[in-house]
Design a protein around this motif. Structure first.
Motif, PDB file in Angstrom:
ATOM      1  N   GLU A 161      28.383   2.089  23.054  1.00 53.12           N
ATOM      2  CA  GLU A 161      27.830   3.607  22.264  1.00 53.12           C
ATOM      3  C   GLU A 161      27.345   4.514  21.427  1.00 53.12           C
ATOM      4  O   GLU A 161      27.389   4.264  19.770  1.00 53.12           O
ATOM      5  N   ALA A 162      28.312   5.167  22.072  1.00 52.47           N
ATOM      6  CA  ALA A 162      28.921   6.053  21.375  1.00 52.47           C
ATOM      7  C   ALA A 162      29.764   6.395  20.368  1.00 52.47           C
ATOM      8  O   ALA A 162      29.307   7.133  18.982  1.00 52.47           O
ATOM      9  N   ILE A 163      30.985   5.583  20.323  1.00 56.25           N
ATOM     10  CA  ILE A 163      31.210   5.246  19.370  1.00 56.25           C
ATOM     11  C   ILE A 163      30.530   4.318  17.794  1.00 56.25           C
ATOM     12  O   ILE A 163      30.902   4.483  16.742  1.00 56.25           O
ATOM     13  N   ARG A 164      29.673   3.569  18.378  1.00 57.06           N
ATOM     14  CA  ARG A 164      28.862   2.638  17.188  1.00 57.06           C
ATOM     15  C   ARG A 164      28.323   3.346  16.943  1.00 57.06           C
ATOM     16  O   ARG A 164      27.935   3.772  15.357  1.00 57.06           O
ATOM     17  N   ARG A 165      27.339   4.775  17.372  1.00 56.81           N
ATOM     18  CA  ARG A 165      26.436   5.795  17.515  1.00 56.81           C
ATOM     19  C   ARG A 165      27.341   6.741  16.130  1.00 56.81           C
ATOM     20  O   ARG A 165      27.093   7.169  14.287  1.00 56.81           O
ATOM     21  N   ALA A 209      30.304   5.782  14.686  1.00 62.67           N
ATOM     22  CA  ALA A 209      30.720   5.001  13.153  1.00 62.67           C
ATOM     23  C   ALA A 209      29.103   4.902  12.192  1.00 62.67           C
ATOM     24  O   ALA A 209      29.331   5.303  11.040  1.00 62.67           O
ATOM     25  N   GLU A 210      28.352   5.066  12.606  1.00 63.92           N
ATOM     26  CA  GLU A 210      26.803   4.834  11.990  1.00 63.92           C
ATOM     27  C   GLU A 210      26.850   6.106  11.470  1.00 63.92           C
ATOM     28  O   GLU A 210      26.598   6.154   9.925  1.00 63.92           O
ATOM     29  N   SER A 211      26.973   6.947  11.734  1.00 64.95           N
ATOM     30  CA  SER A 211      26.478   8.380  11.445  1.00 64.95           C
ATOM     31  C   SER A 211      27.916   8.849   9.941  1.00 64.95           C
ATOM     32  O   SER A 211      27.523   9.233   8.868  1.00 64.95           O
ATOM     33  N   ASP A 212      28.884   7.948  10.456  1.00 67.86           N
ATOM     34  CA  ASP A 212      29.950   8.454   9.337  1.00 67.86           C
ATOM     35  C   ASP A 212      29.752   7.059   7.589  1.00 67.86           C
ATOM     36  O   ASP A 212      29.698   7.764   7.335  1.00 67.86           O
ATOM     37  N   ASP A 213      29.228   6.472   8.189  1.00 67.54           N
ATOM     38  CA  ASP A 213      29.012   5.036   7.571  1.00 67.54           C
ATOM     39  C   ASP A 213      27.615   5.882   6.382  1.00 67.54           C
ATOM     40  O   ASP A 213      27.723   5.628   5.383  1.00 67.54           O
ATOM     41  N   ASP A 214      26.508   6.245   7.432  1.00 67.68           N
ATOM     42  CA  ASP A 214      25.686   6.888   6.527  1.00 67.68           C
ATOM     43  C   ASP A 214      26.085   8.083   5.891  1.00 67.68           C
ATOM     44  O   ASP A 214      25.733   8.026   4.399  1.00 67.68           O
ATOM     45  N   PHE A 215      27.139   8.936   6.213  1.00 72.24           N
ATOM     46  CA  PHE A 215      27.280  10.043   5.005  1.00 72.24           C
ATOM     47  C   PHE A 215      27.842   9.571   3.805  1.00 72.24           C
ATOM     48  O   PHE A 215      28.174  10.234   3.052  1.00 72.24           O
ATOM     49  N   ASP A 216      28.789   8.296   4.398  1.00 75.44           N
ATOM     50  CA  ASP A 216      30.016   8.174   3.230  1.00 75.44           C
ATOM     51  C   ASP A 216      28.548   7.985   2.349  1.00 75.44           C
ATOM     52  O   ASP A 216      29.136   7.926   1.050  1.00 75.44           O
ATOM     53  N   ALA A 217      27.892   6.984   2.858  1.00 71.26           N
ATOM     54  CA  ALA A 217      26.732   6.247   1.383  1.00 71.26           C
ATOM     55  C   ALA A 217      26.554   7.542   1.083  1.00 71.26           C
ATOM     56  O   ALA A 217      25.440   7.144  -0.142  1.00 71.26           O
ATOM     57  N   PHE A 218      25.670   8.728   1.877  1.00 72.78           N
ATOM     58  CA  PHE A 218      24.812   8.693   1.097  1.00 72.78           C
ATOM     59  C   PHE A 218      25.739   9.931  -0.549  1.00 72.78           C
ATOM     60  O   PHE A 218      26.148  10.525  -1.069  1.00 72.78           O
ATOM     61  N   ILE A 219      26.901  10.401   0.108  1.00 77.38           N
ATOM     62  CA  ILE A 219      28.407  10.930  -0.664  1.00 77.38           C
ATOM     63  C   ILE A 219      28.221  10.029  -1.684  1.00 77.38           C
ATOM     64  O   ILE A 219      28.223  10.358  -3.194  1.00 77.38           O
TER      65      ILE A 219
END
Length: 71
Positions: free
Chosen positions: A21-25, A27-37
């Motif tokens: 779960e921690a790894i999934r969270r 990864a989701e956070s990194d993916d969200d940040f990449d989308a924001f950028i």
């Protein structure tokens, strides 16, 4: 790993489940940040930018208003 085991136990899940779960969270956070950028990069590519001079002029105006209110 004692901390992971303790937190997982409090949640009623295994340490392995907690780690997944921690790894999934993360990864989701990194993916969200990449989308924001990417949104910003796409705007730059379309020429939707504000010059540094314009930004600084607006900030200077805001600072002047604040100082006038506080004086």
């Amino acid at each position: 790993m004692v901390l992971v085991d303790r937190v997982a136990q409090r949640r009623g899940i295994s340490s392995r489940q907690f780690a997944a779960e921690a790894i999934r969270r993360a990864a989701e956070s990194d993916d969200d940040f990449d989308a924001f950028i990417q949104v910003g990069l796409d705007a730059i590519e379309r020429g939707e930018v504000v010059s540094h001079e314009q930004v600084m002029a607006e900030l200077d105006g805001m600072i002047a208003k604040h100082r006038a209110r506080c004086a």
